[in-house]
Enzyme design. Structure first.
Site, PDB file in Angstrom:
ATOM      1  N   LYS A  74       0.778  -1.090   0.185  1.00 16.37           N
ATOM      2  CA  LYS A  74      -0.226  -0.202  -0.025  1.00 16.37           C
ATOM      3  C   LYS A  74       0.801   1.306   0.057  1.00 16.37           C
ATOM      4  O   LYS A  74       1.924   1.273   0.671  1.00 16.37           O
ATOM      5  CB  LYS A  74      -0.809  -0.091   1.269  1.00 16.37           C
ATOM      6  CG  LYS A  74      -1.940   0.945   1.297  1.00 16.37           C
ATOM      7  CD  LYS A  74      -2.857   0.488   2.760  1.00 16.37           C
ATOM      8  CE  LYS A  74      -4.248   1.527   2.670  1.00 16.37           C
ATOM      9  NZ  LYS A  74      -5.014   1.108   4.005  1.00 16.37           N
ATOM     10  N   SER A 149      -9.424   0.934   2.875  1.00 16.20           N
ATOM     11  CA  SER A 149      -8.693   1.733   2.317  1.00 16.20           C
ATOM     12  C   SER A 149      -7.622   0.968   1.528  1.00 16.20           C
ATOM     13  O   SER A 149      -7.045   1.470   0.443  1.00 16.20           O
ATOM     14  CB  SER A 149      -8.057   3.103   2.912  1.00 16.20           C
ATOM     15  OG  SER A 149      -7.153   2.605   3.964  1.00 16.20           O
ATOM     16  N   SER A 173      -9.744  -1.399   7.042  1.00 12.38           N
ATOM     17  CA  SER A 173      -8.940  -1.307   5.754  1.00 12.38           C
ATOM     18  C   SER A 173      -7.992  -2.408   5.408  1.00 12.38           C
ATOM     19  O   SER A 173      -8.005  -2.442   4.074  1.00 12.38           O
ATOM     20  CB  SER A 173      -8.031   0.217   5.954  1.00 12.38           C
ATOM     21  OG  SER A 173      -8.781   1.272   5.858  1.00 12.38           O
TER      22      SER A 173
HETATM   23  N1  GLN Z   1     -13.338   2.766   6.468  1.00 17.27           N
HETATM   24  C1  GLN Z   1     -12.372   3.121   7.737  1.00 17.27           C
HETATM   25  C2  GLN Z   1     -12.301   4.715   7.733  1.00 17.27           C
HETATM   26  O1  GLN Z   1     -12.749   5.235   6.782  1.00 17.27           O
HETATM   27  C3  GLN Z   1     -11.404   2.310   7.773  1.00 17.27           C
HETATM   28  C4  GLN Z   1     -10.220   3.065   7.257  1.00 17.27           C
HETATM   29  C5  GLN Z   1      -8.946   2.421   7.527  1.00 17.27           C
HETATM   30  O2  GLN Z   1      -8.610   1.375   8.234  1.00 17.27           O
HETATM   31  N2  GLN Z   1      -7.598   3.131   7.499  1.00 17.27           N
HETATM   32  O3  GLN Z   1     -11.762   5.393   8.445  1.00 17.27           O
END
Ligand code: GLN
Length: 466
Positions: A74, A149, A173
């Site tokens: 990532k 994400s 994420s």
């Molecule tokens: N979907 C969650 C958010 O928008 C998780 C994001 C993450 O784990 N980086 O914060």
């Protein structure tokens, strides 16, 4: 056997080579270009590394437990090769002088980084639509989101480009995109893996972990990645050791709130089938309740913006990345650089975070949220006094159509219903594929364990996967 070991054996025995594996991965990345899993493919650098590794193998050297295995990461992991953008324009031209500890450890074992994957900018989101460089597409349906994400990493693995890709998980994420694309996504215990050299989002819930096609692969990666690192003081003293005994006759709790209102009935049905499978294997599954789960999203979307508003303060147009050209004074450098460099979701979260931490509202929001978080943690503790693991779906819905949530961030936040509770409590949790919907979209099941139960959790997941 997982896919990683197959590659390592082939490379070591001469049936394949690091170069052949890298060439295969690069070709697959190119063939799947339209999915937009990658922000940058590092072909030249990867081939140089591959040749070095092949030469060392030819000299009879031991190049490590990941000899010749191509991987992706990532783009919020700092890497000395290529750029590190966190998918935000503000870091568009940023080249890191260091590698994250996780990258160092993988490279030291002979793994070969072939590219940086797409994400929601600064990991703010659950669809990869918040990327400053355009969305990643779901592997099963091009018109749908990849989840996020870590959407790029999930799709890179699901499309068969690499056997593993690294992600980060603050509130889901790793798990949610794994579930949306039919791969394994593992979020370890908070503090299991050093976060040194990874762009910080929310420091009290951020964890790193792998996306793989099998649980066995996640185990190998944990052996390599977990453990102390003098550069991250939140890492637990080394505790991870792969469990070789298959856990039998476990007590498992199905979280009722996870199969209740607002959850897609098809997902509930798949979850119940999974429960049947577990009972057939000799485990006992009972319904349990986690009443604080209904507040998890509210807690998360106060605590996390508070922390990230502080972590994002360093992007000022001076120290890193892009600086606004038309700024006339220092104030202008800050505000204009941040204006062009952040996506709308980054700005929204910085505003929320600054608000809940401000002197007039700290007690009403931030402090209340932290108290509620403690109650949630206590509920988990109580359940784990009686149950080995808890299960439920990974997400309340399957991947949505790209653009379907446009202009309504709350819809995105609701997708985090089941992934945020373990994050707030620092618990290990894994998403593993659990069939698909009638229209062919992958569904995931989530298994959650007490802190530091990582090895047992993976051993259990591996057994069920069979
Ligand atoms: N979907 C969650 C958010 O928008 C998780 C994001 C993450 O784990 N980086 O914060």
């Amino acid at each position: 056997m997982g896919e990683i070991l197959k590659i390592v054996e082939a490379v070591r025995s001469g049936k394949s080579s690091a170069r052949a594996e890298v060439e295969k991965a690069i070709a697959a990345a190119r063939a799947n270009e339209k999915l937009h899993a990658f922000l940058e493919v590092l072909e030249d650098e990867a081939l140089v590394r591959a040749d070095e590794i092949d030469a060392r193998i030819a000299r009879g050297e031991d190049v490590g437990r990941l000899a010749g295995v191509p991987y992706a990461v990532k783009d919020n992991y700092l890497t000395t090769v290529g750029h590190t953008t966190a998918a935000a324009q503000i870091l568009e031209n940023f080249e890191s002088p260091i590698n994250a500890t996780a990258i160092e450890r993988l490279n030291n074992e002979g793994a070969i980084l072939i590219g940086k994957t797409n994400l929601d900018a600064f990991a703010h989101g659950g669809s990869t639509e918040n990327s400053g460089y355009g969305p990643t597409h779901n592997v099963a349906d091009f018109d749908r989101v990849a989840g996020g994400s870590s959407g790029g990493s999930a799709v890179a693995v699901a499309a068969g480009v690499v056997p593993f890709a690294m992600g980060s998980d603050t509130g889901g994420s790793i798990r949610e995109p794994a579930s949306f694309n039919g791969v394994v996504g593992y979020k370890p215990t908070y503090g299991a893996i050093s976060r040194y050299g990874v762009v910080a989002m929310a420091s009290s819930t951020d964890v790193l972990g792998p996306l793989t096609r099998t649980v066995a692969d996640a185990e190998i990666l944990m052996e390599i990645l977990a453990g102390q690192d003098g550069r991250d003081a939140t890492v637990h003293p080394d505790y991870y050791k792969t469990e070789t005994v298959v856990p039998k006759n476990l007590k498992i709790g199905l979280i009722e709130e996870y199969v209740g209102e607002g959850v897609d009935p098809e997902i509930v049905a798949r979850t119940r089938e999974y429960v049947t499978k577990l009972t057939e294997m000799g485990h006992s599954v009972s319904n349990v309740t986690l009443p604080m789960a209904k507040y998890a999203i509210a807690i998360y979307y106060i605590v996390v913006p508070a922390e990230l508003s502080s972590n994002l303060a360093r992007y000022d147009g001076v120290r890193y990345g892009v600086r606004a050209k038309d700024a006339k004074d220092l104030e202008g450098v800050y505000s204009l650089s941040r204006d062009i460099g952040f996506v709308p979701e980054n700005k929204r979260r910085v505003m929320i975070g600054s608000y809940v931490l401000s002197s007039g509202y700290f007690d009403a929001y931030y402090l209340q949220a932290q108290k509620a978080r403690t109650l949630l943690i206590q509920e988990f503790d109580k359940l784990f006094a009686e149950y080995d693991f808890l299960i439920g779906p990974t997400a309340p819905e399957t991947a949505w159509k790209i653009g379907a949530h446009a202009g309504d961030p709350i819809k995105d936040y609701l997708a985090d219903l089941m992934t945020t509770p373990p994050s707030l409590a620092g618990l290990p949790a894994i998403s593993i594929p659990n069939g698909e919907s009638k229209n062919g979209l992958p569904i995931g099941i989530q298994i959650i364990g007490p802190q530091k139960s990582d090895a047992r959790l993976l051993a259990f997941a591996k057994e069920v996967e069979k």
